[in-house]
Design a protein around this motif. Sequence first.
Motif, PDB file in Angstrom:
ATOM      1  N   GLY A  76      90.014 -70.603  50.765  1.00  0.00           N
ATOM      2  CA  GLY A  76      89.097 -71.730  50.741  1.00  0.00           C
ATOM      3  C   GLY A  76      89.465 -72.810  49.741  1.00  0.00           C
ATOM      4  O   GLY A  76      89.009 -73.946  49.852  1.00  0.00           O
ATOM      5  N   PHE A  77      90.306 -72.482  48.768  1.00  0.00           N
ATOM      6  CA  PHE A  77      90.688 -73.461  47.749  1.00  0.00           C
ATOM      7  C   PHE A  77      91.569 -74.562  48.337  1.00  0.00           C
ATOM      8  O   PHE A  77      91.478 -75.717  47.951  1.00  0.00           O
ATOM      9  N   CYS A  78      92.445 -74.199  49.261  1.00  0.00           N
ATOM     10  CA  CYS A  78      93.335 -75.170  49.907  1.00  0.00           C
ATOM     11  C   CYS A  78      93.450 -74.769  51.377  1.00  0.00           C
ATOM     12  O   CYS A  78      94.324 -73.981  51.750  1.00  0.00           O
ATOM     13  N   LYS A  79      92.555 -75.287  52.179  1.00  0.00           N
ATOM     14  CA  LYS A  79      92.458 -74.889  53.583  1.00  0.00           C
ATOM     15  C   LYS A  79      93.600 -75.457  54.419  1.00  0.00           C
ATOM     16  O   LYS A  79      94.243 -76.427  54.040  1.00  0.00           O
ATOM     17  N   GLY A  80      93.817 -74.799  55.564  1.00  0.00           N
ATOM     18  CA  GLY A  80      94.776 -75.306  56.538  1.00  0.00           C
ATOM     19  C   GLY A  80      96.101 -74.572  56.568  1.00  0.00           C
ATOM     20  O   GLY A  80      97.001 -74.954  57.311  1.00  0.00           O
ATOM     21  N   PHE A  81      96.239 -73.528  55.791  1.00  0.00           N
ATOM     22  CA  PHE A  81      97.473 -72.750  55.783  1.00  0.00           C
ATOM     23  C   PHE A  81      97.166 -71.345  56.285  1.00  0.00           C
ATOM     24  O   PHE A  81      96.048 -71.051  56.667  1.00  0.00           O
ATOM     25  N   SER A  82      98.147 -70.439  56.274  1.00  0.00           N
ATOM     26  CA  SER A  82      97.913 -69.077  56.756  1.00  0.00           C
ATOM     27  C   SER A  82      98.653 -68.082  55.858  1.00  0.00           C
ATOM     28  O   SER A  82      99.303 -68.465  54.890  1.00  0.00           O
ATOM     29  N   HIS A  83      98.580 -66.816  56.212  1.00  0.00           N
ATOM     30  CA  HIS A  83      99.218 -65.759  55.425  1.00  0.00           C
ATOM     31  C   HIS A  83     100.656 -65.489  55.856  1.00  0.00           C
ATOM     32  O   HIS A  83     101.383 -64.772  55.175  1.00  0.00           O
ATOM     33  N   GLU A  84     101.033 -66.031  56.988  1.00  0.00           N
ATOM     34  CA  GLU A  84     102.418 -65.902  57.437  1.00  0.00           C
ATOM     35  C   GLU A  84     102.761 -67.129  58.269  1.00  0.00           C
ATOM     36  O   GLU A  84     101.877 -67.811  58.794  1.00  0.00           O
ATOM     37  N   LEU A  85     104.037 -67.397  58.370  1.00  0.00           N
ATOM     38  CA  LEU A  85     104.472 -68.602  59.059  1.00  0.00           C
ATOM     39  C   LEU A  85     105.839 -68.348  59.672  1.00  0.00           C
ATOM     40  O   LEU A  85     106.712 -67.749  59.043  1.00  0.00           O
ATOM     41  N   ARG A  86     105.984 -68.818  60.878  1.00  0.00           N
ATOM     42  CA  ARG A  86     107.278 -68.752  61.563  1.00  0.00           C
ATOM     43  C   ARG A  86     107.681 -70.183  61.905  1.00  0.00           C
ATOM     44  O   ARG A  86     106.882 -70.938  62.460  1.00  0.00           O
ATOM     45  N   PHE A  87     108.900 -70.551  61.536  1.00  0.00           N
ATOM     46  CA  PHE A  87     109.378 -71.904  61.807  1.00  0.00           C
ATOM     47  C   PHE A  87     110.896 -71.902  61.956  1.00  0.00           C
ATOM     48  O   PHE A  87     111.559 -70.910  61.663  1.00  0.00           O
ATOM     49  N   LYS A  88     111.432 -73.023  62.434  1.00  0.00           N
ATOM     50  CA  LYS A  88     112.871 -73.180  62.628  1.00  0.00           C
ATOM     51  C   LYS A  88     113.427 -74.137  61.590  1.00  0.00           C
ATOM     52  O   LYS A  88     112.807 -75.151  61.269  1.00  0.00           O
ATOM     53  N   ALA A  89     114.607 -73.812  61.092  1.00  0.00           N
ATOM     54  CA  ALA A  89     115.358 -74.689  60.206  1.00  0.00           C
ATOM     55  C   ALA A  89     116.832 -74.338  60.359  1.00  0.00           C
ATOM     56  O   ALA A  89     117.183 -73.153  60.392  1.00  0.00           O
ATOM     57  N   PHE A  90     117.661 -75.329  60.487  1.00  0.00           N
ATOM     58  CA  PHE A  90     119.106 -75.136  60.620  1.00  0.00           C
ATOM     59  C   PHE A  90     119.451 -74.207  61.789  1.00  0.00           C
ATOM     60  O   PHE A  90     120.322 -73.351  61.681  1.00  0.00           O
ATOM     61  N   ASP A  91     118.719 -74.363  62.870  1.00  0.00           N
ATOM     62  CA  ASP A  91     118.897 -73.535  64.077  1.00  0.00           C
ATOM     63  C   ASP A  91     118.663 -72.049  63.812  1.00  0.00           C
ATOM     64  O   ASP A  91     119.174 -71.198  64.538  1.00  0.00           O
ATOM     65  N   LYS A  92     117.927 -71.731  62.771  1.00  0.00           N
ATOM     66  CA  LYS A  92     117.576 -70.347  62.450  1.00  0.00           C
ATOM     67  C   LYS A  92     116.062 -70.188  62.534  1.00  0.00           C
ATOM     68  O   LYS A  92     115.313 -71.099  62.166  1.00  0.00           O
ATOM     69  N   THR A  93     115.625 -69.035  62.989  1.00  0.00           N
ATOM     70  CA  THR A  93     114.199 -68.724  63.018  1.00  0.00           C
ATOM     71  C   THR A  93     113.850 -68.032  61.707  1.00  0.00           C
ATOM     72  O   THR A  93     114.439 -67.006  61.358  1.00  0.00           O
ATOM     73  N   ILE A  94     112.904 -68.626  60.996  1.00  0.00           N
ATOM     74  CA  ILE A  94     112.514 -68.124  59.682  1.00  0.00           C
ATOM     75  C   ILE A  94     111.096 -67.588  59.766  1.00  0.00           C
ATOM     76  O   ILE A  94     110.208 -68.225  60.327  1.00  0.00           O
ATOM     77  N   PHE A  95     110.889 -66.400  59.208  1.00  0.00           N
ATOM     78  CA  PHE A  95     109.560 -65.797  59.115  1.00  0.00           C
ATOM     79  C   PHE A  95     109.232 -65.651  57.632  1.00  0.00           C
ATOM     80  O   PHE A  95     109.982 -65.040  56.876  1.00  0.00           O
ATOM     81  N   MET A  96     108.117 -66.244  57.222  1.00  0.00           N
ATOM     82  CA  MET A  96     107.736 -66.221  55.812  1.00  0.00           C
ATOM     83  C   MET A  96     106.390 -65.527  55.647  1.00  0.00           C
ATOM     84  O   MET A  96     105.431 -65.839  56.351  1.00  0.00           O
ATOM     85  N   HIS A  97     106.339 -64.576  54.733  1.00  0.00           N
ATOM     86  CA  HIS A  97     105.098 -63.896  54.345  1.00  0.00           C
ATOM     87  C   HIS A  97     105.209 -63.595  52.851  1.00  0.00           C
ATOM     88  O   HIS A  97     106.297 -63.657  52.276  1.00  0.00           O
ATOM     89  N   HIS A  98     104.074 -63.301  52.225  1.00  0.00           N
ATOM     90  CA  HIS A  98     104.126 -63.115  50.775  1.00  0.00           C
ATOM     91  C   HIS A  98     104.760 -61.790  50.360  1.00  0.00           C
ATOM     92  O   HIS A  98     105.454 -61.717  49.349  1.00  0.00           O
ATOM     93  N   GLY A  99     104.512 -60.728  51.115  1.00  0.00           N
ATOM     94  CA  GLY A  99     105.130 -59.444  50.807  1.00  0.00           C
ATOM     95  C   GLY A  99     104.183 -58.405  50.275  1.00  0.00           C
ATOM     96  O   GLY A  99     104.588 -57.287  49.973  1.00  0.00           O
ATOM     97  N   HIS A 100     102.907 -58.728  50.150  1.00  0.00           N
ATOM     98  CA  HIS A 100     101.944 -57.753  49.633  1.00  0.00           C
ATOM     99  C   HIS A 100     101.296 -56.929  50.751  1.00  0.00           C
ATOM    100  O   HIS A 100     100.544 -56.004  50.472  1.00  0.00           O
ATOM    101  N   LYS A 101     101.610 -57.245  51.993  1.00  0.00           N
ATOM    102  CA  LYS A 101     101.125 -56.487  53.146  1.00  0.00           C
ATOM    103  C   LYS A 101     102.324 -56.052  53.969  1.00  0.00           C
ATOM    104  O   LYS A 101     103.405 -56.626  53.872  1.00  0.00           O
ATOM    105  N   ASN A 102     102.128 -55.057  54.792  1.00  0.00           N
ATOM    106  CA  ASN A 102     103.198 -54.610  55.681  1.00  0.00           C
ATOM    107  C   ASN A 102     103.199 -55.478  56.935  1.00  0.00           C
ATOM    108  O   ASN A 102     102.576 -55.140  57.927  1.00  0.00           O
ATOM    109  N   ASN A 103     103.869 -56.606  56.853  1.00  0.00           N
ATOM    110  CA  ASN A 103     103.960 -57.496  58.001  1.00  0.00           C
ATOM    111  C   ASN A 103     105.071 -57.042  58.928  1.00  0.00           C
ATOM    112  O   ASN A 103     106.150 -56.661  58.468  1.00  0.00           O
TER     113      ASN A 103
END
Length: 169
Positions: A76-103
Motif C-alpha cells: 500500500g505504500f507504493c501501489k501499482g507493482f507486484s511480487h514478481e515480474l516477467r519482462f523482456k530485455a536484450f531478447d532474453k526473458t527475465i523473471f524477477m522475484h525477491h527470493g523470500h518465497k518459493n516462486n
Amino acid sequence: MERLLVFSDLHGSLSAWLTIKALAGPGDAVAIAGDLFDTRYGSYNEPDFAPDQIRSTIAGLDFKLFYIYGNCDVEGFCKGFSHELRFKAFDKTIFMHHGHKNNLIPEGTDIVIQGHTHLPQLEKIQTCIHLNPGSIALPRNDTATFAVIDSNSVSLVTLSGKKLASLPF
C-alpha cells in the motif's frame, strides 16, 4: 535499452537511491528486486532512511524502472507493482522475484533475478542464468554490489567499478 542495472535491498536508503539515479545513464533501465522502501521494519530514526522521498521521485525518473515488492515492502505504500515480474530485455526473458518465497520459475526464462540475501551471486544452471545483485545499501559481505545486463552478458560489479564476475549469453 543500452544496459539494465540491477539492484536489490535498498531498505529505504536515500543515499543508495541517489547512487542508482547517478549510475543510470541515458538509454539505461533499472531493475530493483525488492525491498526498495522497507516500510515494514525500517527505522525513521535513521537519517538516511527516506522511503517517502524515494517514492516521490519515482514518477519523474529519467529511466524505465522494473520493480517488485520484497518481504520488507508494504504494498500500500507504493501501489501499482507486484511480487514478481516477467519482462523482456536484450531478447532474453527475465523473471524477477525477491527470493523470500518459493516462486516457480516460468518455463522459457533465460535470466532469474532475485534479491533478499544481500549477497551477490551469479551462476548458470543448465540454460538459465541466476542472478542476485547483492546490495549497495546493506551488503552482508561488506562489499556494495549491483549487476549490469547488456546485449552480451550479465556482470556483478562493485560500486567502485570492479567487475567481480561475468557470464556471456
